[in-house]
Write an enzyme that holds these catalytic residues in place. Structure first.
Site, PDB file in Angstrom:
ATOM      1  N   HIS A 158       0.821  -1.221   0.000  1.00 59.22           N
ATOM      2  CA  HIS A 158       0.000   0.000   0.000  1.00 59.22           C
ATOM      3  C   HIS A 158       0.854   1.272   0.000  1.00 59.22           C
ATOM      4  O   HIS A 158       0.312   2.373   0.026  1.00 59.22           O
ATOM      5  CB  HIS A 158      -0.941   0.024   1.207  1.00 59.22           C
ATOM      6  CG  HIS A 158      -1.957  -1.080   1.197  1.00 59.22           C
ATOM      7  ND1 HIS A 158      -2.784  -1.317   0.124  1.00 59.22           N
ATOM      8  CD2 HIS A 158      -2.262  -2.040   2.122  1.00 59.22           C
ATOM      9  CE1 HIS A 158      -3.561  -2.365   0.389  1.00 59.22           C
ATOM     10  NE2 HIS A 158      -3.259  -2.823   1.595  1.00 59.22           N
ATOM     11  N   ASP A 193      -2.763 -10.615  -2.402  1.00 49.25           N
ATOM     12  CA  ASP A 193      -3.279 -10.153  -1.108  1.00 49.25           C
ATOM     13  C   ASP A 193      -4.781  -9.863  -1.227  1.00 49.25           C
ATOM     14  O   ASP A 193      -5.284  -9.556  -2.314  1.00 49.25           O
ATOM     15  CB  ASP A 193      -2.531  -8.877  -0.717  1.00 49.25           C
ATOM     16  CG  ASP A 193      -2.813  -8.393   0.694  1.00 49.25           C
ATOM     17  OD1 ASP A 193      -1.980  -8.641   1.583  1.00 49.25           O
ATOM     18  OD2 ASP A 193      -3.863  -7.748   0.897  1.00 49.25           O
ATOM     19  N   HIS A 195      -6.258  -7.298  -0.304  1.00 49.62           N
ATOM     20  CA  HIS A 195      -6.463  -5.897  -0.679  1.00 49.62           C
ATOM     21  C   HIS A 195      -5.712  -5.561  -1.959  1.00 49.62           C
ATOM     22  O   HIS A 195      -4.630  -6.107  -2.214  1.00 49.62           O
ATOM     23  CB  HIS A 195      -5.955  -4.976   0.443  1.00 49.62           C
ATOM     24  CG  HIS A 195      -6.591  -5.251   1.776  1.00 49.62           C
ATOM     25  ND1 HIS A 195      -6.012  -6.057   2.730  1.00 49.62           N
ATOM     26  CD2 HIS A 195      -7.763  -4.831   2.294  1.00 49.62           C
ATOM     27  CE1 HIS A 195      -6.796  -6.113   3.798  1.00 49.62           C
ATOM     28  NE2 HIS A 195      -7.869  -5.380   3.565  1.00 49.62           N
ATOM     29  N   ASP A 282      -4.268 -12.767   3.708  1.00 46.53           N
ATOM     30  CA  ASP A 282      -5.517 -12.281   4.311  1.00 46.53           C
ATOM     31  C   ASP A 282      -6.745 -12.555   3.441  1.00 46.53           C
ATOM     32  O   ASP A 282      -7.870 -12.232   3.840  1.00 46.53           O
ATOM     33  CB  ASP A 282      -5.432 -10.788   4.681  1.00 46.53           C
ATOM     34  CG  ASP A 282      -4.758  -9.932   3.633  1.00 46.53           C
ATOM     35  OD1 ASP A 282      -4.410 -10.463   2.557  1.00 46.53           O
ATOM     36  OD2 ASP A 282      -4.574  -8.722   3.876  1.00 46.53           O
TER      37      ASP A 282
HETATM   38 ZN   LIG Z   1      -4.095  -7.065   2.756  1.00 45.55          ZN
END
Ligand SMILES: [Zn+2]
Length: 342
Positions: A158, A193, A195, A282
């Site tokens: 991120h 991931d 996200h 995740d």
């Molecule tokens: Zn994540």
């Protein structure tokens, strides 16, 4: 396969975090490291400490303005009377075309996307060692190893060239890809991931030498909200070199593996010389974030499918939060990938 990790990576111990506006304990706990180390060992990997690699490999993908901010902001923050124990932004520029602020509060808002990346005394060193683990893994692959695993914590995907966010400070996957570029003409980053890898996308958005591909929970109602949609395809020379595959919430193994096949078609057409896997765990059905429903055997199948690309591969740890199966999920992925044999 070798794994890389340095003890300094555990020192960063963030406390603050806002979830839907409510203060919660920060889920990016140092304890994640113990679970992931155990998972890597169970898959037969040997753990080694990376060497120090200086700022060069990090500065290759982050601005000097941002790196100076990360290194010094905590000391500056402490001089503000009544300031919080950790650096947390409370004001952001709506657009970043205005002046660069001189104050610590202004710069925190400028360089931090959200409240999930508080900076404390240990953050800079932990993030730097995390990046050095990625550099060491990339150099190991460049020296001829078929694959290497970097236990990167804090995670990185991120983080943009000059913005921290979502538990991330230095973009370890981008650092690894840029190191690989010394030998490899074309590098692909495959982000699995939960996200969207918005920082990684941002760093390479206008480039055609690094293809960025991300599978993730649809950001229409999920972090990081503003990025990760299918129509984000790159810009300028990078147009067509960014590929997002948003998945409906709670998608399970079959849907994930199906999307992975679509990703592989794009990756094969790019004919890359090396691969970076941004490995978030995740997407697991039992992860506290609960966005997707990949199972433990599912991670094994994902690892197996990625191995079939047959590329020199650097696996970089991204997310995956405390739950009973965190270590098992890493073992499953690495075993499926053929970790012990490599
Ligand atoms: Zn994540």
């Amino acid at each position: 396969m070798k794994a890389f990790f340095a003890e300094e990576q555990k020192r960063h111990d963030p406390k603050a975090f806002l979830s839907s506006g409510a203060p919660q304990p920060n889920p990016e706990r140092p304890e994640r490291v113990e679970r992931l180390l155990a998972g890597a060992k169970s898959a037969g990997l040997t753990i080694e400490r990376p060497r120090e690699h200086g700022l060069g490999p990090v500065a290759a993908v982050h601005t000097p303005e941002y790196l100076a901010f990360l290194e010094h902001i905590f000391a500056r923050w402490q001089r503000i009377e009544g300031a919080s124990a950790e650096v947390m932004p409370n004001i952001h520029p709506l657009a970043r075309t205005g002046s660069y602020p001189a104050s610590a509060v202004g710069q925190a808002g400028y360089h931090m996307a959200d409240t999930a990346c508080p900076i404390s005394a240990e953050t800079w060193q932990s993030a730097l060692w995390s990046a050095w683990s990625a550099v060491e893994a990339a150099e190991t692959v460049m020296a001829g190893a078929p694959a290497a695993y970097a236990l990167c914590r804090p995670p990185g995907h991120h983080a943009f060239a000059d913005v921290a966010g979502g538990f991330c400070f230095i973009n370890n996957s981008a650092v690894a890809a840029q190191v690989l570029r010394k030998q490899a003409a074309r590098v692909v980053i495959l982000d699995v991931d939960l996200h969207h890898g918005n920082g990684t996308q941002g760093i390479f958005y206008t480039r055609s030498d690094v293809l960025t591909v991300s599978l993730h929970a649809d950001p229409v109602r999920f972090y990081p909200f503003f990025w990760g949609h299918a129509d984000e395809r790159g810009e300028g020379p990078g147009l067509g070199y960014n590929f997002n595959l948003p998945l409906p919430r709670k998608s399970a193994d079959a849907a994930f593996l199906e999307a992975l096949e679509v990703a592989f078609q794009r990756i094969r057409a790019f004919s890359p010389d090396a691969l970076v896997v941004a490995l978030g765990l995740d997407a697991f059905e039992g992860d506290p974030f609960g966005g997707l429903s990949v199972t433990t055997p599912g991670f094994s199948r994902i690892g197996e499918a990625i191995a079939k690309l047959g590329l020199p591969t650097v696996i970089v740890q991204e997310g995956g939060y405390l739950c009973d199966a965190l270590g098992d999920n890493l073992t499953a992925f690495l075993t499926g990938f053929g970790g012990k044999q490599r």
